[in-house]
Design a protein around this motif. Structure first.
Motif, PDB file in Angstrom:
ATOM      1  N   THR A 147     -43.960 102.870  67.663  1.00 13.50           N
ATOM      2  CA  THR A 147     -42.872 103.852  67.660  1.00 13.50           C
ATOM      3  C   THR A 147     -41.786 103.399  68.636  1.00 13.50           C
ATOM      4  N   GLU A 150     -39.418 107.066  69.490  1.00  5.59           N
ATOM      5  CA  GLU A 150     -40.157 108.221  70.006  1.00  5.59           C
ATOM      6  C   GLU A 150     -41.309 107.728  70.869  1.00  5.59           C
ATOM      7  N   LYS A 157     -49.670 105.194  69.701  1.00 11.06           N
ATOM      8  CA  LYS A 157     -48.313 104.684  69.494  1.00 11.06           C
ATOM      9  C   LYS A 157     -48.140 104.113  68.092  1.00 11.06           C
ATOM     10  N   GLY A 159     -46.816 104.122  64.473  1.00 14.96           N
ATOM     11  CA  GLY A 159     -45.707 104.679  63.714  1.00 14.96           C
ATOM     12  C   GLY A 159     -45.760 104.231  62.275  1.00 14.96           C
ATOM     13  N   THR A 248     -39.314 112.199  62.067  1.00 11.33           N
ATOM     14  CA  THR A 248     -40.191 111.527  63.012  1.00 11.33           C
ATOM     15  C   THR A 248     -40.789 110.268  62.421  1.00 11.33           C
ATOM     16  N   ARG A 250     -43.578 109.069  64.123  1.00 15.55           N
ATOM     17  CA  ARG A 250     -44.894 109.110  64.749  1.00 15.55           C
ATOM     18  C   ARG A 250     -45.928 109.714  63.808  1.00 15.55           C
ATOM     19  N   ARG A 253     -47.365 113.154  65.217  1.00 13.58           N
ATOM     20  CA  ARG A 253     -46.489 114.315  65.030  1.00 13.58           C
ATOM     21  C   ARG A 253     -46.569 114.835  63.595  1.00 13.58           C
TER      22      ARG A 253
END
Length: 515
Positions: A147, A150, A157, A159, A248, A250, A253
């Motif tokens: 990521t 973000e 981490k 993404g 986002t 991530r 999230r």
């Protein structure tokens, strides 16, 4: 009367617990498992016709490796098509050179392996005995999918990337139940881009799913390049500067949004999901809040909200005070302020606009240049320009400090789109403060409040739970309460299952602790 209310309350709680438990139940048989899995567009069932008897194979194409499927499974079976008849599924172990093939009729094992990237092979469609062939895809697990925008110190981490199948694989690797539903639509008259709608059956309100599906299906566009385009097209109000969907990159999230009852959308070629319905407070929530103790998570969240307010009104407050309201300045501070501005030939509003636009120039140039050059330009450019502006009497020292802190505070927002909105709104408020001072600022605040209270995201109010007031939902808005009190989903999302988990009862103090 009190006794009846207590019985009703206990009955409702029991129903909530049962509904929560149903989301984690396993399928009772292979037919039910396949029926549940077929609701997702990325699930495939097909017949291998060149075998005797024909075999049936089932798998999630976003979880398996297509190369293993074609080269080591199907080709091995095809090469035996003219050979011996497959009498038993154990014969597949002799044909297929893939290790770890398991023959079982245990539905729990079959379901678990299916959501881990195994293919299910049956001799007949209604057979309970299955061969589980591991075709687990390793694509996208740890390559270049960190990521970047973000970043967080604590927590995963991982993404997303620009490949839709890999992104769905990253999501499915976190869910081993058939409740995660993926609907893939094709839009774009020239691009024929694939768009995936992801939600959890039994949690997400199906009205939100229907609204998004209808809006995406009605899109008449030539080429859809990115999910950001969908964000603008399907939002409730395309004229608002405020983002109505959280964007986002991530994975954690997106997973949290799904289990909260929201809908996630992503298009092929984009590394960003959009989730909704979203509220204003969702843009100040960082996944890192939930990896820290709740007191620290709440503290940092309040810091972000304060930083955004400061970034939005700091420059305009400087203009209002220095132009109209000198009397509010303490006497000890009045003399340094006059001394810093005595050689500046411009009015406060021109002074502020000069610095704000200069900051925007540096920020845009740093974002467009390569990373190392951009960082150097931002640091060196800011120091040189700021020092030169003071020496040339174009601005005051106090304003440089104010604008610098305002620029830093705008980066406190975890979502980049909301940061852009704050950057934009500063300028109208600055103009209003230059004409009417504090009254102009109050008018600007009123316009912003009126606008955001009228906004909706998929029909849900943008400022809920503060307006309309939902006291119980405030537990995870301005602050992040303890997990003991966040076991229920936000009511404004209207989830089908309100209970997330059953919290452990708080321990009672022992006699020794009481003493």
């Amino acid at each position: 009367m009190h006794k009846n209310q207590q019985i009703t309350k206990n009955t409702n709680k029991k129903e909530e617990w049962m509904a929560c438990a149903m989301l984690n139940t396993k399928a009772e048989d292979i037919e039910q498992l396949l029926h549940l899995a077929k609701r997702s567009s990325d699930f495939t069932s097909s017949t291998i016709a060149f075998t005797e008897p024909p075999l049936t194979i089932h798998y999630y194409k976003t979880l398996i490796d297509e190369h293993l499927l074609q080269e080591q499974l199907l080709r091995a079976i095809e090469s035996n098509a003219a050979g011996t008849e497959i009498q038993h599924l154990n014969d597949l172990k002799q044909l297929i050179t893939i290790e770890g093939i398991q023959i079982t009729d245990q539905i729990a094992d079959i379901q678990t392996k299916l959501y881990q990237g195994h293919a299910i092979i049956q001799k007949n469609e209604h057979d309970t005995l299955c061969a589980l062939v591991p075709l687990i895809s390793k694509a996208g697990l740890r390559k270049n999918n960190d990521t970047d925008n973000e970043f967080s110190v604590v927590g995963p981490k991982v993404g997303f990337v620009e490949d839709l199948d890999i992104n769905l694989h990253l999501l499915r690797s976190q869910f081993t139940v058939p409740n995660l539903i993926v609907k893939i639509l094709t839009i774009g008259s020239l691009s024929n881009s694939r768009v995936a709608i992801v939600y959890i059956d039994g949690i997400t309100n199906m009205d939100n799913v229907s609204i998004i599906e209808q809006r995406i299906s009605s899109i008449d566009f030539e080429v859809v390049f990115d999910t950001a385009q969908l964000d603008q097209i399907i939002s409730d109000n395309s004229l608002s500067p405020f983002p109505l969907f959280v964007s986002t990159e991530r994975r954690d999230r997106v997973i949290y949004s799904l289990i909260s009852g929201q809908v996630a959308v992503i298009s092929d070629g984009s590394p960003y999901f959009i989730t909704g319905p979203s509220t204003l407070y969702d843009f100040f929530i960082s996944p890192e809040d939930y990896y820290l103790p709740w007191i620290l998570g709440s503290f940092f969240r309040i810091i972000r909200i304060f930083g955004v307010v400061f970034s939005l009104f700091a420059s305009s407050l400087y203009i209002a005070i220095t132009t109209f309201h000198y009397e509010v300045i303490p006497k000890d501070l009045l003399q340094p302020l006059i001394f810093s501005r005595q050689n500046v030939p411009f009015s406060p509003v021109l002074e502020v606009l000069f610095l704000e636009i200069t900051i925007e120039f540096l920020r845009e140039a740093g974002a467009r240049l390569p990373t190392k050059i951009g960082q150097t330009l931002g640091i060196v450019g800011g120091i040189i320009v700021g020092q030169a502006a003071v020496e040339a009497a174009l601005t005051s020292n106090i304003l440089i400090i104010t604008v610098s802190l305002s620029a830093l505070a705008s980066f406190a927002t975890p979502i980049y789109k909301m940061s852009n909105t704050i950057r934009f709104l500063r300028f109208p408020v600055i103009i209003m403060a230059s004409y009417w001072g504090a009254i102009g600022m109050i008018f600007g605040i009123c316009f912003i409040l009126i606008h955001i209270t009228r906004l909706t995201s998929l029909g849900s109010p943008y400022t809920v739970p503060l307006y309309p007031l939902r006291p119980k939902d405030l537990r995870d808005s301005f602050i992040r309460s303890s997990y003991q009190y966040t076991n229920k989903r936000q009511s404004y999302l209207k989830p089908e299952t309100i209970l997330r988990y059953i919290p452990k009862p708080r321990k009672k103090k022992t006699d020794w602790e009481q003493e």
